[in-house]
Design a protein around this motif. Structure first.
Motif, short mmCIF file in Angstrom:
data_model
loop_
_atom_site.label_atom_id
_atom_site.label_comp_id
_atom_site.label_asym_id
_atom_site.label_seq_id
_atom_site.Cartn_x
_atom_site.Cartn_y
_atom_site.Cartn_z
N VAL A 1 0.86 -1.19 0.00
CA VAL A 1 0.00 0.00 0.00
C VAL A 1 0.89 1.24 0.00
O VAL A 1 2.09 1.15 0.25
N ILE A 2 0.27 2.38 -0.29
CA ILE A 2 0.99 3.65 -0.22
C ILE A 2 0.74 4.25 1.16
O ILE A 2 -0.40 4.41 1.60
N LYS A 3 1.83 4.58 1.84
CA LYS A 3 1.74 5.18 3.17
C LYS A 3 2.73 6.34 3.22
O LYS A 3 3.92 6.15 2.94
N GLU A 4 2.21 7.51 3.57
CA GLU A 4 3.03 8.72 3.63
C GLU A 4 3.76 8.96 2.31
O GLU A 4 4.91 9.40 2.28
N GLY A 5 3.09 8.66 1.22
CA GLY A 5 3.64 8.95 -0.10
C GLY A 5 4.59 7.92 -0.64
O GLY A 5 5.14 8.11 -1.74
N HIS A 6 4.80 6.78 0.08
CA HIS A 6 5.76 5.78 -0.36
C HIS A 6 5.17 4.38 -0.20
O HIS A 6 4.29 4.16 0.64
N PRO A 7 5.66 3.41 -0.96
CA PRO A 7 5.16 2.04 -0.82
C PRO A 7 5.51 1.46 0.55
O PRO A 7 6.65 1.60 1.02
N PHE A 8 4.52 0.78 1.15
CA PHE A 8 4.71 0.10 2.43
C PHE A 8 4.36 -1.37 2.23
O PHE A 8 3.26 -1.71 1.79
N LEU A 9 5.30 -2.28 2.56
CA LEU A 9 5.13 -3.71 2.33
C LEU A 9 4.99 -4.44 3.66
O LEU A 9 5.70 -4.13 4.64
N ASP A 10 4.12 -5.44 3.68
CA ASP A 10 3.93 -6.30 4.85
C ASP A 10 3.73 -7.72 4.34
O ASP A 10 2.88 -7.95 3.48
N TRP A 11 4.54 -8.69 4.86
CA TRP A 11 4.44 -10.05 4.36
C TRP A 11 4.44 -11.06 5.51
O TRP A 11 4.82 -10.75 6.65
N SER A 12 4.04 -12.29 5.19
CA SER A 12 3.93 -13.35 6.19
C SER A 12 5.24 -14.12 6.31
O SER A 12 6.21 -13.87 5.58
N GLU A 13 5.26 -15.09 7.25
CA GLU A 13 6.43 -15.95 7.43
C GLU A 13 6.56 -16.92 6.26
O GLU A 13 5.70 -17.00 5.38
N CYS A 14 7.64 -17.72 6.31
CA CYS A 14 7.95 -18.59 5.18
C CYS A 14 7.48 -20.02 5.39
O CYS A 14 8.09 -20.96 4.86
N GLY A 15 6.47 -20.23 6.19
CA GLY A 15 5.85 -21.54 6.31
C GLY A 15 6.73 -22.62 6.89
O GLY A 15 6.62 -23.79 6.51
N GLY A 16 7.65 -22.27 7.83
CA GLY A 16 8.49 -23.28 8.46
C GLY A 16 9.59 -23.83 7.58
O GLY A 16 10.22 -24.83 7.94
N LEU A 17 9.85 -23.21 6.44
CA LEU A 17 10.90 -23.71 5.54
C LEU A 17 12.28 -23.33 6.06
O LEU A 17 12.45 -22.38 6.84
N ASP A 18 13.27 -24.08 5.60
CA ASP A 18 14.66 -23.79 5.94
C ASP A 18 15.19 -22.74 4.96
O ASP A 18 15.38 -23.03 3.77
N SER B 1 9.32 -8.20 9.19
CA SER B 1 8.64 -8.56 7.95
C SER B 1 7.79 -7.41 7.42
O SER B 1 6.77 -7.63 6.77
N LYS B 2 8.23 -6.19 7.70
CA LYS B 2 7.58 -4.98 7.17
C LYS B 2 8.66 -4.08 6.59
O LYS B 2 9.79 -4.05 7.10
N LEU B 3 8.31 -3.33 5.55
CA LEU B 3 9.32 -2.49 4.90
C LEU B 3 8.67 -1.23 4.33
O LEU B 3 7.61 -1.30 3.70
N PHE B 4 9.32 -0.10 4.54
CA PHE B 4 8.92 1.20 3.99
C PHE B 4 9.93 1.56 2.91
O PHE B 4 11.11 1.82 3.20
N ASP B 5 9.51 1.54 1.65
CA ASP B 5 10.43 1.79 0.53
C ASP B 5 10.48 3.29 0.24
O ASP B 5 9.82 3.80 -0.68
N ALA B 6 11.31 3.98 1.03
CA ALA B 6 11.41 5.43 0.89
C ALA B 6 12.12 5.86 -0.39
O ALA B 6 11.98 7.01 -0.82
#
Length: 458
Positions: free
Chosen positions: A256-273, A307-312
């Protein structure tokens, strides 16, 4: 256990000498508090023995020789005791045959803790006699062969037979380093136990793809009531195949766009190595790992990281596409083991950057060098000052950059507005300038700058 010191061997008997030997020593020792029962023949022999001992004691000081009593079977009484071998000191008793002033029965000498150290026997006159105690046997493990193979992504371990008595089990050890041991050390894992000596094959199904492993087999045996390593293999190394890159949406991702920049939120990797999350941005809908032509790595985050990122730094006014990969480090490089679906977003149009403003500037030559003072920048998005000079270009500049420009200072504190240039030489003419640089929509912009001042060093 008794000993025959004449030959230096154990007789193997744990019983006390009886009959004549026992009765004779009781007479020689004074027999304090003891009841003596002997036959007529034994009494006569004992009488002669007492006379002989008394005679020997009388002449002993003249000859300077110690008189040793005689035990059964010709043993020297200085190395044999009346104690059973099961009692402390029974094998190392020291008996002085000459009665002391108090006429006490001779006692058995042992170490201070009552244990036989098996090294030497000290007599009362200071002589040291070696004992005949055999050294403890040293057990050395036999070497067996080991071989490794692959069955798909599983590791097959095979080894040769361990031909020992008292076989107990084969232990299959896997390690992440080159030092797999039994007992287990750091990085070691016991992956299998085989108690049938005829079975010499094991399949390790718990390995991860794209990893390097080390294996060793140790065969245990029961020896003298103790479990020891009877055989061991050398170390063997194998690498499991790299995992197949995934193309499905195993990771849930929202952008989504937050404060004018893309904001990413993702889940875990399902117990994988895996080792890292790789966040990739692209200007087209084909987002891959390894990166494609229009792909940019935005971030690499450890598996335990956020597991969250703000792509400024995302460019403004663009349609951008994002994807998150779970990657594993292998000998062949990073391989994706899971990935999110591709998510697109349009970034807002960029606001125009403000026009750069003029900053006041003063330059003074002192004994320490050239002192520069400038006006602080008040612009939004300030990042740092670039303090510049040139010895031949009359218009030094960092943004945009021009040839001949030297950066002699980078100052991130907006309130710091002074610097002394000490790298000067008499007769030089130097051109100075300061620029205030800011970040605007993910790009560097010029917020302000001073005029150029030329200084000739006296």
């Amino acid at each position: 256990m008794t000993r025959d010191i004449s030959g230096g061997t154990d007789t193997g008997s744990a019983q006390r000498p009886e009959l004549l030997d026992d009765h004779t020593r009781r007479l020689a020792g004074g027999g304090v508090g003891r009841r003596i029962q002997v036959s007529s023949a034994g009494a006569v022999a004992g009488t002669f023995l007492v006379v002989a001992l008394a005679f020997g004691a009388a002449i002993g000081p003249l000859s300077g020789d110690r008189v040793a009593g005689v035990g059964s079977e010709g043993r020297d009484a200085t190395t044999s005791s009346d104690k059973p071998a099961s009692e402390p000191g029974g094998d190392r008793a020291v008996v002085d045959t000459a009665p002391d002033a108090t006429d006490k029965h001779p006692t058995d000498a042992t170490t201070t803790d009552g244990k036989d150290d098996g090294a030497t026997t000290d007599t009362k006159d200071g002589a040291v006699e070696p004992t005949d105690k055999p050294a403890e046997p040293t057990h050395e493990a036999k070497t067996i062969d080991i071989g490794l193979g692959l069955a798909g992504h599983d590791v097959v371990v095979e080894w040769s037979a361990c031909d020992v008595d008292g076989f107990a089990a084969y232990k299959i050890i896997r390690s992440t380093d080159e030092f797999a041991t039994w007992p287990l050390g750091s990085g070691d894992t016991l992956v299998g136990v085989v108690t049938d000596p005829s079975v010499r094959r094991f399949v390790d199904r718990s390995v991860a793809a794209g990893r390097k492993y080390f294996y060793r087999v140790a065969a245990l045996q029961v020896l003298d009531g103790k479990t020891v390593v009877g055989c061991r293999s050398a170390m063997a190394r194998i690498s499991t195949p790299a995992p197949e890159p995934t193309t499905n949406g195993d990771i849930a991702l929202t952008v989504v766009i937050k404060e004018g920049h893309p904001f990413l939120d993702w889940s875990e990797c399902g117990g994988l190595d895996f080792d890292y999350f790789k966040v990739v941005r692209s200007t087209d809908a084909t987002v891959t790992w390894p990166k494609g032509e229009n792909d940019t790595l935005v971030a690499a985050i450890g598996r335990d990281g956020n597991s969250k990122l703000f792509d400024a730094d995302a460019p403004a006014g663009k349609k951008l596409y994002y994807r998150v990969f779970c990657v594993r480090s292998t000998e062949a490089g990073y391989v994706a083991v899971a990935a999110s679906a591709v998510k697109g977003v349009v970034t807002p149009a960029a606001e125009p950057a403000p026009d750069p403003v003029a900053l006041g500037f003063e330059v003074n030559v002192t004994g320490e060098g050239v002192v520069l003072n400038w006006q602080a920048s008040a612009g939004d998005g300030f990042a740092f000052y670039k303090v510049l000079r040139s010895t031949w270009n009359e218009h030094p500049s960092y943004l945009p950059y021009v040839d001949g420009t030297e950066v002699i200072g980078v100052i991130e504190n907006r309130a710091t507005n002074q610097l002394t240039d000490t790298s000067v030489t008499s007769g030089q003419t130097i051109y100075y300038r300061v620029q205030a640089i800011g970040m605007w929509n993910g790009a560097k912009v010029l917020l302000g700058q001073t005029a150029v001042i030329a200084v000739t060093i006296p």
